[in-house]
Write a protein that holds these residues in place. Structure first.
Motif, PDB file in Angstrom:
ATOM      1  N   LEU A   1      39.203 -26.341  -8.252  1.00 32.21           N
ATOM      2  CA  LEU A   1      37.869 -26.405  -7.669  1.00 32.21           C
ATOM      3  C   LEU A   1      37.862 -25.602  -6.378  1.00 32.21           C
ATOM      4  CD1 LEU A   1      36.718 -30.095  -8.148  1.00 32.21           C
ATOM      5  CD2 LEU A   1      35.797 -28.055  -9.223  1.00 32.21           C
ATOM      6  N   LYS A   2      36.849 -24.769  -6.218  1.00 35.35           N
ATOM      7  CA  LYS A   2      36.674 -23.951  -5.027  1.00 35.35           C
ATOM      8  C   LYS A   2      35.222 -24.075  -4.591  1.00 35.35           C
ATOM      9  CE  LYS A   2      40.187 -20.603  -6.284  1.00 35.35           C
ATOM     10  NZ  LYS A   2      40.514 -19.190  -6.356  1.00 35.35           N
ATOM     11  N   TYR A   3      34.918 -23.572  -3.390  1.00 31.72           N
ATOM     12  CA  TYR A   3      33.530 -23.613  -2.941  1.00 31.72           C
ATOM     13  C   TYR A   3      33.214 -22.364  -2.119  1.00 31.72           C
ATOM     14  CZ  TYR A   3      34.828 -24.710   1.852  1.00 31.72           C
ATOM     15  OH  TYR A   3      35.335 -24.642   3.112  1.00 31.72           O
ATOM     16  N   ASN A   4      31.937 -22.064  -2.046  1.00 32.31           N
ATOM     17  CA  ASN A   4      31.390 -21.052  -1.155  1.00 32.31           C
ATOM     18  C   ASN A   4      30.124 -21.616  -0.549  1.00 32.31           C
ATOM     19  OD1 ASN A   4      32.571 -18.708  -3.368  1.00 32.31           O
ATOM     20  ND2 ASN A   4      32.953 -18.416  -1.201  1.00 32.31           N
ATOM     21  N   ILE A   5      29.762 -21.102   0.621  1.00 32.81           N
ATOM     22  CA  ILE A   5      28.491 -21.454   1.253  1.00 32.81           C
ATOM     23  C   ILE A   5      27.554 -20.293   0.947  1.00 32.81           C
ATOM     24  CG2 ILE A   5      27.314 -21.996   3.400  1.00 32.81           C
ATOM     25  CD1 ILE A   5      30.103 -22.959   4.407  1.00 32.81           C
TER      26      ILE A   5
ATOM     27  N   MET B   1      23.719 -27.288 -17.444  1.00 27.06           N
ATOM     28  CA  MET B   1      22.701 -26.717 -16.582  1.00 27.06           C
ATOM     29  C   MET B   1      22.431 -25.286 -17.065  1.00 27.06           C
ATOM     30  SD  MET B   1      22.926 -25.998 -12.422  1.00 27.06           S
ATOM     31  CE  MET B   1      24.269 -27.082 -12.277  1.00 27.06           C
ATOM     32  N   THR B   2      21.172 -24.946 -17.149  1.00 28.27           N
ATOM     33  CA  THR B   2      20.795 -23.591 -17.552  1.00 28.27           C
ATOM     34  C   THR B   2      20.734 -22.686 -16.324  1.00 28.27           C
ATOM     35  OG1 THR B   2      18.425 -23.943 -17.283  1.00 28.27           O
ATOM     36  CG2 THR B   2      19.386 -24.520 -19.441  1.00 28.27           C
ATOM     37  N   LYS B   3      20.616 -21.403 -16.566  1.00 29.18           N
ATOM     38  CA  LYS B   3      20.534 -20.439 -15.470  1.00 29.18           C
ATOM     39  C   LYS B   3      19.296 -20.684 -14.625  1.00 29.18           C
ATOM     40  CE  LYS B   3      20.909 -15.496 -14.578  1.00 29.18           C
ATOM     41  NZ  LYS B   3      21.166 -14.195 -15.195  1.00 29.18           N
ATOM     42  N   ASP B   4      18.172 -20.979 -15.263  1.00 31.64           N
ATOM     43  CA  ASP B   4      16.931 -21.251 -14.527  1.00 31.64           C
ATOM     44  C   ASP B   4      17.042 -22.530 -13.697  1.00 31.64           C
ATOM     45  OD1 ASP B   4      15.657 -18.957 -15.461  1.00 31.64           O
ATOM     46  OD2 ASP B   4      14.817 -19.993 -17.206  1.00 31.64           O
TER      47      ASP B   4
ATOM     48  N   THR C   1      30.144 -25.775  -5.255  1.00 32.36           N
ATOM     49  CA  THR C   1      31.489 -26.063  -5.747  1.00 32.36           C
ATOM     50  C   THR C   1      31.556 -25.621  -7.202  1.00 32.36           C
ATOM     51  OG1 THR C   1      31.562 -27.985  -4.289  1.00 32.36           O
ATOM     52  CG2 THR C   1      33.226 -27.864  -6.029  1.00 32.36           C
ATOM     53  N   TYR C   2      32.626 -24.898  -7.525  1.00 29.34           N
ATOM     54  CA  TYR C   2      32.777 -24.366  -8.876  1.00 29.34           C
ATOM     55  C   TYR C   2      34.246 -24.401  -9.276  1.00 29.34           C
ATOM     56  CZ  TYR C   2      34.369 -20.160  -6.507  1.00 29.34           C
ATOM     57  OH  TYR C   2      35.054 -19.280  -5.698  1.00 29.34           O
ATOM     58  N   ARG C   3      34.501 -24.309 -10.564  1.00 30.08           N
ATOM     59  CA  ARG C   3      35.858 -24.277 -11.079  1.00 30.08           C
ATOM     60  C   ARG C   3      36.235 -22.818 -11.334  1.00 30.08           C
ATOM     61  NH1 ARG C   3      39.233 -28.064 -11.994  1.00 30.08           N
ATOM     62  NH2 ARG C   3      37.618 -29.651 -12.003  1.00 30.08           N
ATOM     63  N   SER C   4      37.329 -22.392 -10.724  1.00 28.63           N
ATOM     64  CA  SER C   4      37.805 -21.020 -10.855  1.00 28.63           C
ATOM     65  C   SER C   4      38.179 -20.722 -12.305  1.00 28.63           C
ATOM     66  CB  SER C   4      39.018 -20.796  -9.953  1.00 28.63           C
ATOM     67  OG  SER C   4      39.613 -19.554 -10.229  1.00 28.63           O
TER      68      SER C   4
ATOM     69  N   ASP D   1      30.201 -22.543 -14.439  1.00 31.93           N
ATOM     70  CA  ASP D   1      31.388 -23.076 -13.769  1.00 31.93           C
ATOM     71  C   ASP D   1      31.046 -23.967 -12.577  1.00 31.93           C
ATOM     72  OD1 ASP D   1      32.964 -21.657 -15.549  1.00 31.93           O
ATOM     73  OD2 ASP D   1      33.154 -19.929 -14.223  1.00 31.93           O
ATOM     74  N   VAL D   2      29.775 -24.017 -12.189  1.00 28.29           N
ATOM     75  CA  VAL D   2      29.362 -24.788 -11.018  1.00 28.29           C
ATOM     76  C   VAL D   2      29.388 -26.277 -11.341  1.00 28.29           C
ATOM     77  CG1 VAL D   2      27.432 -25.275  -9.461  1.00 28.29           C
ATOM     78  CG2 VAL D   2      27.981 -22.919 -10.076  1.00 28.29           C
ATOM     79  N   THR D   3      30.022 -27.040 -10.441  1.00 28.07           N
ATOM     80  CA  THR D   3      30.100 -28.490 -10.632  1.00 28.07           C
ATOM     81  C   THR D   3      29.175 -29.241  -9.685  1.00 28.07           C
ATOM     82  OG1 THR D   3      31.960 -28.664  -9.116  1.00 28.07           O
ATOM     83  CG2 THR D   3      32.478 -28.392 -11.452  1.00 28.07           C
TER      84      THR D   3
END
Length: 87
Positions: A28-32, A1-4, A19-22, A73-75
């Motif tokens: 795996l961690k997440y933020n809202i 996935m690109t930044k755009d 959800t992203y990988r630290s 890092d985003v899954t």
């Protein structure tokens, strides 16, 4: 996935579980998070962070702060309205 692509998916989702990988623990961690900084609450918060070439600036509701997230890092991006069933 690109930044755009990441920015477009976040804009389409509005508020979302990201959800992203630290980088440190590789867990795996997440933020809202949201990229919409137009609400009065978010505008009142101080932001000192600046986006880099491999990071995206988000406001995280669960940590009540701005966050630079490395989009590589985003899954998964899950729109919050799907979770609370508020289509």
């Amino acid at each position: 996935m690109t930044k755009d692509d990441f920015k477009k998916k976040m804009d389409d989702a509005g508020d979302a579980y990201v959800t992203y990988r630290s980088r440190n623990s590789r867990k795996l961690k997440y933020n809202i998070c949201t990229r919409d900084f137009s609400t009065p609450y978010i505008k009142a918060r101080k932001n000192r962070a600046k986006e880099g070439s491999d990071t995206v600036l988000l406001f995280c509701w669960d940590t009540d702060s701005y966050r630079l997230l490395n989009y590589k890092d985003v899954t998964k991006i899950l729109p919050l309205n799907k979770v609370v069933k508020n289509d």
